[in-house]
Motif scaffolding. Structure first.
Motif, mmCIF file in Angstrom:
data_model
loop_
_atom_site.group_PDB
_atom_site.id
_atom_site.type_symbol
_atom_site.label_atom_id
_atom_site.label_comp_id
_atom_site.label_asym_id
_atom_site.label_seq_id
_atom_site.Cartn_x
_atom_site.Cartn_y
_atom_site.Cartn_z
ATOM 1 N N LEU A 171 0.926 -1.371 -0.042
ATOM 2 C CA LEU A 171 -0.178 0.198 0.126
ATOM 3 C C LEU A 171 0.823 1.328 0.027
ATOM 4 O O LEU A 171 0.315 2.188 -0.503
ATOM 5 N N GLY A 172 2.021 1.099 0.362
ATOM 6 C CA GLY A 172 3.013 2.391 0.526
ATOM 7 C C GLY A 172 3.382 2.708 -0.932
ATOM 8 O O GLY A 172 3.560 4.074 -0.966
ATOM 9 N N GLY A 173 3.368 1.630 -1.731
ATOM 10 C CA GLY A 173 3.733 2.209 -3.081
ATOM 11 C C GLY A 173 2.584 2.863 -4.026
ATOM 12 O O GLY A 173 2.582 3.309 -4.948
ATOM 13 N N LEU A 174 1.246 2.579 -3.132
ATOM 14 C CA LEU A 174 0.170 3.297 -3.949
ATOM 15 C C LEU A 174 -0.093 4.794 -3.273
ATOM 16 O O LEU A 174 -0.350 5.376 -3.952
ATOM 17 N N SER A 175 0.216 4.655 -1.975
ATOM 18 C CA SER A 175 0.068 6.267 -1.533
ATOM 19 C C SER A 175 0.684 6.321 -0.499
ATOM 20 O O SER A 175 0.866 5.255 0.445
ATOM 21 N N TYR B 88 -0.654 8.187 2.231
ATOM 22 C CA TYR B 88 -1.603 8.004 3.043
ATOM 23 C C TYR B 88 -2.078 6.683 3.445
ATOM 24 O O TYR B 88 -3.215 6.313 3.837
ATOM 25 N N TRP B 89 -1.012 5.505 3.394
ATOM 26 C CA TRP B 89 -1.448 4.055 3.395
ATOM 27 C C TRP B 89 -1.869 3.659 4.818
ATOM 28 O O TRP B 89 -2.650 2.956 5.331
ATOM 29 N N HIS B 90 -1.519 4.451 6.107
ATOM 30 C CA HIS B 90 -1.626 4.499 7.341
ATOM 31 C C HIS B 90 -3.280 4.529 7.617
ATOM 32 O O HIS B 90 -3.805 4.056 8.505
ATOM 33 N N ILE B 91 -4.008 5.261 6.621
ATOM 34 C CA ILE B 91 -5.418 5.310 6.557
ATOM 35 C C ILE B 91 -6.022 3.900 6.501
ATOM 36 O O ILE B 91 -6.931 3.509 7.515
ATOM 37 N N TYR B 92 -5.539 3.098 5.701
ATOM 38 C CA TYR B 92 -5.970 1.575 5.646
ATOM 39 C C TYR B 92 -5.713 0.996 6.746
ATOM 40 O O TYR B 92 -6.528 0.105 7.157
ATOM 41 N N LEU B 93 -4.522 1.257 7.359
ATOM 42 C CA LEU B 93 -3.963 0.272 8.655
ATOM 43 C C LEU B 93 -4.958 0.770 9.714
ATOM 44 O O LEU B 93 -5.416 -0.097 10.433
ATOM 45 N N GLY B 94 -5.252 2.058 9.769
ATOM 46 C CA GLY B 94 -6.103 2.810 10.869
ATOM 47 C C GLY B 94 -7.658 1.722 10.975
ATOM 48 O O GLY B 94 -8.181 1.459 11.828
ATOM 49 N N VAL B 95 -8.060 1.729 9.480
ATOM 50 C CA VAL B 95 -9.462 1.230 9.487
ATOM 51 C C VAL B 95 -9.288 -0.348 9.916
ATOM 52 O O VAL B 95 -10.040 -0.914 10.531
ATOM 53 N N LEU B 96 -8.141 -1.030 9.428
ATOM 54 C CA LEU B 96 -8.097 -2.670 10.041
ATOM 55 C C LEU B 96 -7.752 -2.588 11.280
ATOM 56 O O LEU B 96 -8.459 -3.577 11.947
ATOM 57 N N LEU B 97 -6.965 -1.615 11.943
ATOM 58 C CA LEU B 97 -6.887 -1.659 13.347
ATOM 59 C C LEU B 97 -8.318 -1.364 14.155
ATOM 60 O O LEU B 97 -8.293 -2.229 15.164
ATOM 61 N N LEU B 98 -9.073 -0.672 13.685
ATOM 62 C CA LEU B 98 -10.437 -0.310 14.112
ATOM 63 C C LEU B 98 -11.337 -1.591 14.247
ATOM 64 O O LEU B 98 -11.916 -1.774 15.143
#
Length: 327
Positions: free
Chosen positions: A289-293, A295-305
């Motif tokens: 995901l880091g290669g795509l954006s 702001y990949w931490h947004i997806y990580l945050g959703v998964l963590l939630l």
């Protein structure tokens, strides 16, 4: 044979198979990613002793991670200066260095954990969280203001610790060392959890008053666990510095402490192999995901939630069908 044990074995074997597959396909970068997973999982195993067994929510474990890294970096920088002075080029390549520096890193981290723990464990709850966070930030700003070893720019290392019979500059060899240390730490953690000390530590997490009534000191139990936890995390910091051949103040930052805790939450708090699953997932997301954006931490945050809300036992608990690791 229970389902969680099978998941753990698949996870551990999968981490070993990926770099072997990458070596056959001549993909050294994939081996480096697997090595990074093993090192960060080791840091998670260290924190999981304090958090999963002892119930100590520490946001300052980056202090031990950074101390281990800087202990390795400082000693290696002096070693490379000495070998250059003595005109020993083969030593500069790192093939003759023994893992003594790793032991120094472990000892330095354990000593720091003893001092920090002795002060922090006099508090509890949010106060303990904030004090450990404060200690981590103290080391962070100290590293920034330490120009002798790079200051804010960090310190480059031109050698890598060697190991008898192996060339650590070969990616698969260095992965083998990190993987072996991870397996050893997991075995130690498993033995610790089932030992009288581990059972007493778990009891002090649940009801410290009852532990005191049988003549045990919850403070000493937690301090011992905190020191062991810091020592293992310090070893991972030294290996991380070896992997990158670079150390910087970011190793002390609160973000690093947060990432180590995220590994455990994703995999499952109190789960023996939780840090391995969490670190593998985190590095995989970071890579793809880091290669795509950025702001990949947004997806990580959703998964963590989602994990926190619907899978309290983490990924391993969800797959094993057991939501809680222990009472």
């Amino acid at each position: 044979m229970n389902r969680e044990f099978l998941i753990n074995m698949v996870l551990l074997l999968g981490l070993a198979v990926v770099p072997l597959w990458a070596m056959a396909g001549d993909a050294p970068f994939t081996i480096t990613l697997a090595t990074k997973v093993a090192i960060l999982a080791l840091a998670g195993v260290g924190l999981n002793i304090a958090l999963g067994i002892g119930g100590l929510i520490s946001l300052g474990h980056a202090a031990f991670f950074g101390i281990g890294g800087y202990a390795m970096g400082i000693l290696a920088s002096h070693a490379q200066s000495y070998t250059a002075l003595m005109e020993w080029p083969i030593l500069i390549e790192g093939t003759k260095f023994m893992p003594v520096i790793w032991l120094v890193a472990v000892a330095a981290s354990a000593l720091a954990a003893l001092v920090i723990g002795a002060l922090s464990l006099r508090t509890s709850g949010v106060y303990f969280i904030m004090i450990t966070l404060a200690f981590g930030q103290m080391f962070y700003f100290f590293a920034i203001s330490w120009p002798a070893y790079g200051g804010e720019d960090g310190l480059s290392i031109y050698v890598r610790n060697g190991f008898p019979g192996l060339n650590t500059l070969v990616p698969i060899h260095f992965f083998g060392i990190c993987y072996s240390l991870l397996v050893l730490a997991l075995w130690f953690n498993a033995c610790l959890a089932k030992s009288p000390f581990g059972l007493a530590l778990n009891a002090s997490r649940q009801c410290p008053e009852r532990v005191e009534t049988v003549g045990l000191s919850p403070f000493r139990l937690r301090l011992t666990a905190f020191v062991i936890s810091g020592a293992i995390t310090g070893l991972s910091g030294a290996l991380f510095a070896d992997l990158n051949r670079f150390v910087s103040p970011t190793m002390f930052s609160w973000q690093t402490s947060g990432e180590i805790m995220v590994f455990i939450i994703l995999g499952g708090v109190g789960r023996l192999y939780g840090p391995v699953a969490g670190a593998a997932l985190f590095i995989t997301l970071e890579h793809f995901l880091g290669g795509l954006s950025e702001y990949w931490h947004i997806y990580l945050g959703v998964l963590l939630l989602l994990v926190v809300l619907f899978a309290r036992g983490g990924i391993i608990g969800m797959l094993a069908g057991r939501q809680v690791a222990h009472d």
